[in-house]
Scaffold this active site. Structure first.
Site, PDB file in Angstrom:
ATOM      1  N   GLN A 135      42.148  36.324  44.074  1.00  0.00           N
ATOM      2  CA  GLN A 135      42.274  37.179  45.256  1.00  0.00           C
ATOM      3  C   GLN A 135      43.600  36.971  45.973  1.00  0.00           C
ATOM      4  O   GLN A 135      44.235  37.928  46.422  1.00  0.00           O
ATOM      5  CB  GLN A 135      41.118  36.935  46.221  1.00  0.00           C
TER       6      GLN A 135
ATOM      7  N   ASP B 259      46.652  38.895  44.340  1.00  0.00           N
ATOM      8  CA  ASP B 259      46.472  40.323  44.094  1.00  0.00           C
ATOM      9  C   ASP B 259      47.464  41.159  44.902  1.00  0.00           C
ATOM     10  O   ASP B 259      47.249  41.422  46.088  1.00  0.00           O
ATOM     11  CB  ASP B 259      45.030  40.705  44.429  1.00  0.00           C
TER      12      ASP B 259
ATOM     13  N   SER C   4      46.040  44.575  46.443  1.00  0.00           N
ATOM     14  CA  SER C   4      45.274  44.459  47.684  1.00  0.00           C
ATOM     15  C   SER C   4      46.183  44.218  48.881  1.00  0.00           C
ATOM     16  O   SER C   4      46.038  44.861  49.932  1.00  0.00           O
ATOM     17  CB  SER C   4      44.246  43.338  47.567  1.00  0.00           C
TER      18      SER C   4
ATOM     19  N   TYR D 148      37.062  49.025  40.638  1.00  0.00           N
ATOM     20  CA  TYR D 148      37.838  50.242  40.786  1.00  0.00           C
ATOM     21  C   TYR D 148      36.960  51.468  40.557  1.00  0.00           C
ATOM     22  O   TYR D 148      35.978  51.419  39.832  1.00  0.00           O
ATOM     23  CB  TYR D 148      39.004  50.271  39.791  1.00  0.00           C
TER      24      TYR D 148
END
Length: 376
Positions: free
Chosen positions: A127, A130, A133, A230
Site C-alpha cells: 500500500q 502504490d 493511489s 479495479y
C-alpha cells in the site's frame, strides 16, 4: 556503494520529480550515493541547493547516469537517453506499459531492468508503494477544486439578508481513490454530493462520507470488481440500466466528476452528448480519464470544451498540477519500495524472483520482456 540517479522529467507538462530532499537523506542513510540531475525539482518547488543540502550530488544528466545502479523517474525516460549506467541497472518509474509497449521493448534492448510502479499489486504490504493511489488521491481533490473555480456559483448553501444561495449539487462517477477524495472534497466545500460506481462494495464507502449512493438495482450477478479491486468491463444489460439511471440523475447536477478507468483498456464512456444536453447551462464536468480516451463524449485533453452550455475540463496529467505534494508522495512511494527490499549485506535492494511484487512490476530483465501481463 549503490548509486541512485534521479532524472529531470522530459515529458511535456510533467512538473513532478521522483525524489525529494527527504527521500534523498533516507537513501543516503541506507548507504547509497544519490545523484540528481540539475533542475530536476525546480517545477516542484525544490531547488538544486535543497538537494545538495540533503547530501545529493547535483550534476548533468550524463554524469548522473554514469555507473548508476538505480534510475528513478516519474515517467519513463527516452531509452536512447539511458547511457553509461551499470549493466542491469534498475529503472523505477511510472512506465505506462500498455500505452508505451514499444518503449518497453527498447528498455529490454538497453539491458535495464524496468520496474513499472503502476503495476504494484493491491496487497497490504504494498500500500505504501502504490503510486496510483497516492497520485489519484490528489487528482480527485484537484478535480473538484478546478471544477469549483470554473463553476460560476458558490458551492455551499448561504443564508444572507439578501436571500438564500442554494448549495451546488455534485455527482461523482467512479468511486476509487480519486472518487472518494472527490466526494470528501466536494462535501468539505459544502456541496450536496451523490456518487455511483459499478462495484456494489463501494456503496457503503459512499454513504460513510455523507454522500448519497446512486446505484443500478435489480441487475443480477454483477459486482463490477476484478482483480486487485479495479473495476471491470460491464455487460450490455448493466450499461443500458446505468445509462438510464445516470440520464435521470445527471440533469439535476451542477458539477460532475468522472474517474472511471480500466487497466489496459480505453476509459469507459459514462456520459454521452445527449446527457450533457440535459444539464443546466453553467454546469461543469471534470473528466479525470481524458488521457485514456475520456469518460465524457467530446472531452478534449488539456482543454475546456463548452457543449450545450456545459464546461468540460480534462487534464491529461492532473497530478502535475499539484507538483510539490504529488512529488513528495511519489518520492515516498519509491523509497518505501526500495527500502522494503534493501539487503544490508549486499548494500542494495534485491528482488526475489518468487515475490508477488517482483512478478507484478518487473517488465524486463536480461534483455527480454518478462511481464506476464504484457506477454499475454
Amino acid at each position: 556503494m549503490v548509486k541512485i540517479a534521479v532524472l529531470k522529467e522530459t515529458a511535456a507538462g510533467e512538473t513532478r520529480v521522483s525524489a525529494s530532499p527527504e527521500t534523498v537523506k533516507k537513501y543516503i542513510g541506507l548507504g547509497a550515493t544519490v545523484a540528481v540531475e540539475a533542475g530536476a525539482g525546480l517545477s516542484a518547488s525544490i531547488s538544486d541547493a535543497d538537494y545538495a543540502a540533503a547530501g545529493a550530488l547535483v550534476e548533468t544528466a550524463t554524469a548522473v547516469l554514469k555507473n548508476a545502479d538505480i534510475i528513478l523517474s516519474v515517467q519513463g525516460p527516452d531509452p536512447k537517453a539511458l547511457k553509461g549506467m551499470s549493466a542491469g541497472a534498475w529503472l523505477v518509474a511510472g512506465l505506462d506499459p500498455f500505452g508505451q509497449r514499444a518503449r518497453v521493448d527498447e528498455y529490454a534492448k538497453t539491458g535495464v531492468e524496468a520496474l513499472a510502479m503502476e503495476f504494484m499489486p493491491r496487497i497490504t504490504r504494498a500500500q505504501s508503494m502504490d503510486i496510483l493511489s497516492s497520485q489519484s488521491n490528489l487528482s480527485g481533490y484537484k478535480a473538484v477544486i478546478e471544477a469549483a473555480s470554473v463553476y460560476g456559483r458558490a458551492f455551499p448553501m448561504m443564508m444572507t439578508a439578501a436571500g438564500t444561495v442554494s448549495a451546488a449539487k455534485a455527482f461523482i462517477m467512479g468511486v476509487g481513490v480519486a472518487g472518494l477524495q472527490a466526494i470528501a472534497t466536494a462535501r468539505r466545500l459544502g456541496a450536496q454530493v451523490s456518487a455511483t460506481d459499478v462495484r456494489s462494495a463501494t456503496k457503503e464507502q459512499i454513504e460513510s462520507l455523507g454522500a448519497k449512493a446512486i446505484f443500478v438495482e435489480n441487475v443480477a450477478g454483477i459486482e463490477g470488481e476484478g482483480a486487485g479491486g479495479y473495476a471491470t468491463e460491464m455487460s450490455d444489460e448493466y450499461k443500458a440500466a446505468q445509462a438510464e439511471l445516470v440520464s435521470s440523475h445527471i440533469a439535476k447536477q451542477d458539477i460532475v466528476i468522472t474517474t472511471a478507468l480500466i487497466p489496459g483498456r480505453p476509459a469507459p464512456r459514462l456520459i454521452s452528448d445527449a446527457q450533457i444536453a440535459t444539464m443546466k447551462p453553467g454546469s461543469v464536468i471534470f473528466d479525470l480519464a481524458v488521457a485514456q480516451g475520456g469518460n465524457v463524449e467530446g472531452s478534449k485533453a488539456d482543454e475546456i470544451v463548452v457543449k450545450h452550455g456545459v464546461r468540460i475540463i480534462g487534464y491529461t496529467n492532473t497530478p502535475a498540477h499539484l507538483a510539490a505534494d504529488t512529488s513528495a508522495l511519489f518520492s515516498r512511494n519509491l523509497f518505501n519500495f526500495l527500502s522494503a527490499f534493501w539487503d544490508k549485506e549486499a548494500g542494495k535492494p534485491v528482488l526475489p524472483d518468487d515475490d508477488e511484487i517482483t512478478a507484478a512490476i518487473r517488465l524486463t530483465k536480461d534483455g527480454k520482456v518478462v511481464n506476464d501481463r504484457l506477454l499475454a
